[in-house]
Write a protein that holds these residues in place. Structure first.
Motif, PDB file in Angstrom:
ATOM      1  N   TYR A  54      64.443  64.116   5.130  1.00 24.90           N
ATOM      2  CA  TYR A  54      64.119  64.665   3.815  1.00 24.90           C
ATOM      3  C   TYR A  54      64.620  66.103   3.718  1.00 24.90           C
ATOM      4  O   TYR A  54      64.713  66.814   4.720  1.00 24.90           O
ATOM      5  N   GLY A  55      64.966  66.532   2.502  1.00 26.58           N
ATOM      6  CA  GLY A  55      65.466  67.879   2.323  1.00 26.58           C
ATOM      7  C   GLY A  55      65.820  68.155   0.885  1.00 26.58           C
ATOM      8  O   GLY A  55      65.040  67.879  -0.027  1.00 26.58           O
ATOM      9  N   GLY A  56      67.039  68.677   0.664  1.00 25.13           N
ATOM     10  CA  GLY A  56      67.490  69.008  -0.683  1.00 25.13           C
ATOM     11  C   GLY A  56      68.713  68.196  -1.069  1.00 25.13           C
ATOM     12  O   GLY A  56      69.081  67.233  -0.390  1.00 25.13           O
ATOM     13  N   ALA A  57      69.367  68.632  -2.154  1.00 18.47           N
ATOM     14  CA  ALA A  57      70.462  67.842  -2.723  1.00 18.47           C
ATOM     15  C   ALA A  57      71.830  68.307  -2.252  1.00 18.47           C
ATOM     16  O   ALA A  57      72.822  68.158  -2.967  1.00 18.47           O
ATOM     17  N   SER A  58      71.911  68.875  -1.058  1.00 16.77           N
ATOM     18  CA  SER A  58      73.204  69.204  -0.468  1.00 16.77           C
ATOM     19  C   SER A  58      73.103  68.999   1.035  1.00 16.77           C
ATOM     20  O   SER A  58      71.999  69.015   1.599  1.00 16.77           O
ATOM     21  N   GLY A  59      74.257  68.790   1.692  1.00 11.25           N
ATOM     22  CA  GLY A  59      74.229  68.405   3.089  1.00 11.25           C
ATOM     23  C   GLY A  59      75.107  69.255   3.980  1.00 11.25           C
ATOM     24  O   GLY A  59      76.074  69.875   3.535  1.00 11.25           O
ATOM     25  N   THR A  60      74.752  69.268   5.267  1.00 13.25           N
ATOM     26  CA  THR A  60      75.542  69.909   6.319  1.00 13.25           C
ATOM     27  C   THR A  60      75.793  68.884   7.401  1.00 13.25           C
ATOM     28  O   THR A  60      74.850  68.190   7.838  1.00 13.25           O
ATOM     29  N   TYR A  61      77.037  68.787   7.838  1.00 12.42           N
ATOM     30  CA  TYR A  61      77.323  67.874   8.941  1.00 12.42           C
ATOM     31  C   TYR A  61      77.078  68.601  10.253  1.00 12.42           C
ATOM     32  O   TYR A  61      77.668  69.649  10.515  1.00 12.42           O
ATOM     33  N   SER A  62      76.184  68.039  11.083  1.00 12.38           N
ATOM     34  CA  SER A  62      75.824  68.649  12.357  1.00 12.38           C
ATOM     35  C   SER A  62      76.287  67.766  13.501  1.00 12.38           C
ATOM     36  O   SER A  62      75.834  66.626  13.629  1.00 12.38           O
ATOM     37  N   ASN A  63      77.187  68.286  14.323  1.00  9.99           N
ATOM     38  CA  ASN A  63      77.607  67.543  15.508  1.00  9.99           C
ATOM     39  C   ASN A  63      76.445  67.343  16.465  1.00  9.99           C
ATOM     40  O   ASN A  63      76.316  66.297  17.110  1.00  9.99           O
ATOM     41  N   ALA A  64      75.564  68.368  16.567  1.00  9.50           N
ATOM     42  CA  ALA A  64      74.426  68.268  17.477  1.00  9.50           C
ATOM     43  C   ALA A  64      73.481  67.149  17.063  1.00  9.50           C
ATOM     44  O   ALA A  64      72.936  66.432  17.908  1.00  9.50           O
ATOM     45  N   ALA A  65      73.276  66.999  15.737  1.00  8.63           N
ATOM     46  CA  ALA A  65      72.376  65.960  15.231  1.00  8.63           C
ATOM     47  C   ALA A  65      73.092  64.626  15.060  1.00  8.63           C
ATOM     48  O   ALA A  65      72.456  63.602  14.808  1.00  8.63           O
ATOM     49  N   GLY A  66      74.406  64.630  15.176  1.00  6.11           N
ATOM     50  CA  GLY A  66      75.165  63.394  15.031  1.00  6.11           C
ATOM     51  C   GLY A  66      75.200  62.855  13.622  1.00  6.11           C
ATOM     52  O   GLY A  66      75.258  61.637  13.418  1.00  6.11           O
ATOM     53  N   TRP A  68      74.488  63.947   9.069  1.00  5.59           N
ATOM     54  CA  TRP A  68      74.224  64.870   7.964  1.00  5.59           C
ATOM     55  C   TRP A  68      72.762  65.306   7.935  1.00  5.59           C
ATOM     56  O   TRP A  68      71.858  64.477   8.040  1.00  5.59           O
ATOM     57  N   LEU A  69      72.548  66.601   7.773  1.00  6.55           N
ATOM     58  CA  LEU A  69      71.226  67.162   7.508  1.00  6.55           C
ATOM     59  C   LEU A  69      71.187  67.569   6.037  1.00  6.55           C
ATOM     60  O   LEU A  69      72.137  68.200   5.544  1.00  6.55           O
ATOM     61  N   PRO A  70      70.120  67.239   5.301  1.00  6.58           N
ATOM     62  CA  PRO A  70      70.116  67.429   3.848  1.00  6.58           C
ATOM     63  C   PRO A  70      69.754  68.838   3.381  1.00  6.58           C
ATOM     64  O   PRO A  70      68.841  69.036   2.573  1.00  6.58           O
ATOM     65  N   VAL A  71      70.500  69.813   3.868  1.00  5.68           N
ATOM     66  CA  VAL A  71      70.361  71.211   3.447  1.00  5.68           C
ATOM     67  C   VAL A  71      71.717  71.883   3.595  1.00  5.68           C
ATOM     68  O   VAL A  71      72.580  71.395   4.334  1.00  5.68           O
ATOM     69  N   PRO A  72      71.941  73.021   2.945  1.00  7.10           N
ATOM     70  CA  PRO A  72      73.188  73.765   3.150  1.00  7.10           C
ATOM     71  C   PRO A  72      73.209  74.416   4.530  1.00  7.10           C
ATOM     72  O   PRO A  72      72.157  74.540   5.181  1.00  7.10           O
ATOM     73  N   PRO A  73      74.377  74.848   5.020  1.00  2.00           N
ATOM     74  CA  PRO A  73      74.496  75.352   6.393  1.00  2.00           C
ATOM     75  C   PRO A  73      73.551  76.494   6.749  1.00  2.00           C
ATOM     76  O   PRO A  73      73.079  76.573   7.894  1.00  2.00           O
ATOM     77  N   GLU A  74      73.260  77.376   5.803  1.00  2.00           N
ATOM     78  CA  GLU A  74      72.413  78.530   6.129  1.00  2.00           C
ATOM     79  C   GLU A  74      70.976  78.138   6.461  1.00  2.00           C
ATOM     80  O   GLU A  74      70.229  78.922   7.046  1.00  2.00           O
TER      81      GLU A  74
END
Length: 293
Positions: A54-66, A68-74
């Motif tokens: 769960y998160g927001g309406a934009s994503g960050t691709y995380s190699n560590a998490a394998g 998409w995380l649903p937040v901007p990079p910051e």
């Protein structure tokens, strides 16, 4: 560069994918998206794949998490496994890559600005985001960094330093003319790092990975000033005919420099090189979701 590459489904589907730089070509990830669902308190956003995050309406691709995380990079922690966001019910959530969440009460109506090594930097939800706080993710306590002051607006945090301006510069507010900085250690006092020359105002700031700041000036003498991490200032080269008031405002800093993406075009700013025009303008709002490889 991974990115959120459009909102479809009547505003309830955030499409994820990659933007090829500098061509601007977009490739949609057809197996992953962030979907919104109606709730009495607002729209609840979550990835549509396992583990559901769960998160927001934009994503960050995380190699560590394998994935998409649903937040901007910051709002992704330096470990790439945790992230923070403001939930529709007004609580602050600190989540991990498995979708598990810590729920933090938020009576002061704060919102996450950046996830740092010492905690989550928070600011207010008002237009002039005047004031900063630090959320300790271990104790879940919130301590004030710097108090509310005038119409100060805080925009970015890099290497434990927050950057902002003396005004949000939107309708009803004066144009910003001062670049502000403050340590994210609780109890810190902001200082003025740069003041625009007379007749100019600050249209945009963007911080690079070294802690230097690109300052986009508009007004009687438009141009770009670079404030280095050591505090020195220098004029930066700008391509002829560039409408500085319209570059970005979406941007992301990585090892290449600062990428600025918007309807005016794709630009790259690098210390010692200046601003380079590299690609076409975008017809949709592309939100950077990580470093360009």
């Amino acid at each position: 560069m991974p990115a959120t590459v459009g909102i479809t489904g009547g505003g309830y589907i955030a499409k994820l994918g990659w933007i090829t730089l500098p061509s601007g070509a977009i490739t949609v990830d057809t197996t992953n998206e962030i979907d919104g669902s109606n709730d009495p308190v607002g729209i609840i956003w979550a990835t549509n794949h396992s583990p559901q995050r769960y998160g927001g309406a934009s994503g960050t691709y995380s190699n560590a998490a394998g994935g998409w995380l649903p937040v901007p990079p910051e709002l992704v922690a330096p470990d790439g496994l945790h992230y923070a966001y403001l939930q529709a019910d007004g609580t602050i959530r600190v989540s991990n890559q498995n979708g598990q969440e810590a729920i933090i009460k938020n009576p002061s109506k704060l919102t996450p600005l950046a996830f740092t090594t010492t905690g989550v930097v928070l600011t207010s939800q008002t237009i002039d985001t005047n004031g900063l706080w630090l959320l300790d993710t271990t104790t879940q306590t919130i301590a004030p960094i710097t108090p509310v002051a005038g119409t100060n607006t805080w925009l970015e945090v890099v290497h434990g330093t927050a950057w902002g301006a003396d005004s949000p510069g939107v309708l009803g507010y004066p144009a910003p003319t001062k670049l502000l900085t403050v340590s994210t250690v609780p109890g810190s006092t902001p200082t003025v790092a740069f003041t625009a020359p007379g007749g100019d105002s600050i249209a945009l700031i963007a911080v690079d990975t070294q802690g230097g700041v690109m300052i986009d000036l508009t007004g009687s003498a438009p141009g770009i000033v670079y404030l280095s991490a050591s505090g020195g200032t220098s004029q930066a080269a700008v391509p002829n005919g560039t409408a500085l008031a319209r570059i970005g405002p979406r941007h992301h800093a990585d090892a290449h420099g600062i990428w600025l993406i918007g309807q005016t075009g794709i630009f790259l700013f690098a210390q010692g090189v200046g601003l380079q025009s590299l690609g076409p303008g975008q017809t949709i709002d592309v939100v950077p979701g990580g470093d360009c490889t």
